[in-house]
Design a protein around this motif. Sequence first.
Motif, mmCIF file in Angstrom:
data_model
loop_
_atom_site.group_PDB
_atom_site.id
_atom_site.type_symbol
_atom_site.label_atom_id
_atom_site.label_comp_id
_atom_site.label_asym_id
_atom_site.label_seq_id
_atom_site.Cartn_x
_atom_site.Cartn_y
_atom_site.Cartn_z
ATOM 1 N N ALA A 9 2.581 4.897 -44.003
ATOM 2 C CA ALA A 9 2.509 4.381 -45.369
ATOM 3 C C ALA A 9 3.520 3.264 -45.580
ATOM 4 N N THR A 10 4.675 3.396 -44.957
ATOM 5 C CA THR A 10 5.697 2.345 -45.048
ATOM 6 C C THR A 10 5.198 1.057 -44.400
ATOM 7 N N VAL A 11 4.588 1.179 -43.237
ATOM 8 C CA VAL A 11 4.042 0.006 -42.549
ATOM 9 C C VAL A 11 3.003 -0.690 -43.412
ATOM 10 N N GLU A 12 2.147 0.086 -44.062
ATOM 11 C CA GLU A 12 1.113 -0.490 -44.931
ATOM 12 C C GLU A 12 1.724 -1.166 -46.145
ATOM 13 N N ARG A 13 2.658 -0.492 -46.811
ATOM 14 C CA ARG A 13 3.223 -1.032 -48.042
ATOM 15 C C ARG A 13 3.942 -2.348 -47.813
ATOM 16 N N TYR A 14 4.643 -2.462 -46.694
ATOM 17 C CA TYR A 14 5.438 -3.662 -46.444
ATOM 18 C C TYR A 14 4.721 -4.667 -45.542
ATOM 19 N N ALA A 15 3.412 -4.481 -45.364
ATOM 20 C CA ALA A 15 2.552 -5.424 -44.641
ATOM 21 C C ALA A 15 3.093 -5.730 -43.248
ATOM 22 N N LEU A 16 3.403 -4.653 -42.513
ATOM 23 C CA LEU A 16 3.978 -4.804 -41.181
ATOM 24 C C LEU A 16 2.991 -4.461 -40.063
ATOM 25 N N LYS A 17 1.778 -4.108 -40.426
ATOM 26 C CA LYS A 17 0.840 -3.568 -39.443
ATOM 27 C C LYS A 17 0.568 -4.536 -38.303
ATOM 28 N N GLU A 18 0.508 -5.823 -38.596
ATOM 29 C CA GLU A 18 0.200 -6.783 -37.534
ATOM 30 C C GLU A 18 1.346 -6.951 -36.542
ATOM 31 N N PHE A 19 2.536 -6.472 -36.923
ATOM 32 C CA PHE A 19 3.707 -6.627 -36.048
ATOM 33 C C PHE A 19 4.099 -5.334 -35.329
ATOM 34 N N VAL A 20 3.653 -4.206 -35.846
ATOM 35 C CA VAL A 20 4.098 -2.905 -35.340
ATOM 36 C C VAL A 20 3.012 -2.278 -34.483
ATOM 37 N N GLY A 21 3.311 -2.104 -33.196
ATOM 38 C CA GLY A 21 2.328 -1.576 -32.269
ATOM 39 C C GLY A 21 2.428 -0.089 -32.020
ATOM 40 N N PHE A 22 3.376 0.565 -32.683
ATOM 41 C CA PHE A 22 3.584 1.994 -32.452
ATOM 42 C C PHE A 22 4.282 2.595 -33.656
ATOM 43 N N VAL A 23 3.777 3.727 -34.131
ATOM 44 C CA VAL A 23 4.395 4.466 -35.231
ATOM 45 C C VAL A 23 4.379 5.944 -34.871
ATOM 46 N N ALA A 24 5.531 6.594 -34.996
ATOM 47 C CA ALA A 24 5.594 8.026 -34.698
ATOM 48 C C ALA A 24 6.543 8.729 -35.644
ATOM 49 N N GLY A 25 6.204 9.965 -35.970
ATOM 50 C CA GLY A 25 7.064 10.837 -36.764
ATOM 51 C C GLY A 25 7.329 12.123 -36.015
ATOM 52 N N TYR A 26 8.086 13.006 -36.655
ATOM 53 C CA TYR A 26 8.434 14.261 -35.990
ATOM 54 C C TYR A 26 7.213 15.125 -35.698
ATOM 55 N N ASP A 27 6.116 14.851 -36.399
ATOM 56 C CA ASP A 27 4.900 15.645 -36.257
ATOM 57 C C ASP A 27 3.812 14.939 -35.452
ATOM 58 N N SER A 28 4.170 13.903 -34.700
ATOM 59 C CA SER A 28 3.174 13.128 -33.945
ATOM 60 C C SER A 28 2.839 13.722 -32.585
ATOM 61 N N GLY A 29 3.622 14.705 -32.160
ATOM 62 C CA GLY A 29 3.339 15.347 -30.892
ATOM 63 C C GLY A 29 4.187 14.872 -29.733
#
Length: 238
Positions: free
Chosen positions: A141-161
């Motif tokens: 959601a942070t990536v979407e809100r701050y329009a970073l999707k085109e720059f960020v190739g990986f997103v992970a949280g504690y629950d991503s496995g």
Amino acid sequence: MPQLSDKQIHGILFDKDGTLFDFHRTWHSVITKAAAMASGGDERLGRILLEAGGFDPATCRFQADSVIAAGHAGELAELWRGLGAVLPLDDLQGRLDALFAEEALASAVPVTDLRPLFARLTRLGLRLGIATNDSEASASATVERYALKEFVGFVAGYDSGYGVKPGPGMALAFCEAVNLPPHHVAVVGDSGHDMAMGRSAEVRLCVGVLTGAGTMASLASQADVVLQDITGLLELLD
């Protein structure tokens, strides 16, 4: 300040809160609401929960490497449940995740204008990712809100496995996702957990920043370099 050529670093894995966002300014109101929810509105219990988690209501500051500052919602729920939180453990963790995703995004205070910085780093040929002990949904959601999707190739949280910090899983998953060996990657974060993740993944560079709960004293012995904030990466990378 040491400088690194782009031949040495080809990817940067960022922590989220305390690194991209000022931790104290973002999380003060969020964690206060979380404690009120967990305590059922009992002010005395709420204060006990906050202090045990690493937040000082008197100074509105977070303790470096505390459960609130560096842990994940499951750890916080377990701690608070043991101290008398009124909700069952699974329910408490789920409600903490939901509250953090909504409230932290609403109150987030970026340390700089993130899109231009990420665009510039990308133009330098760097591959970027975000790894947080918050939930993956919150990070996305942070990536979407701050329009970073085109720059960020990986997103992970504690629950991503991939496991949680301070383990190496998220850093190694980033390396695999962007097809880089760890010795061409830098990890940037505000906590000892971030530095330990980088060390255990054997990345080339661990960069501490002072926009979170971490201090120069808590980071200096664990980081290769400590910056005031992420804007210093441009000078560091020359």
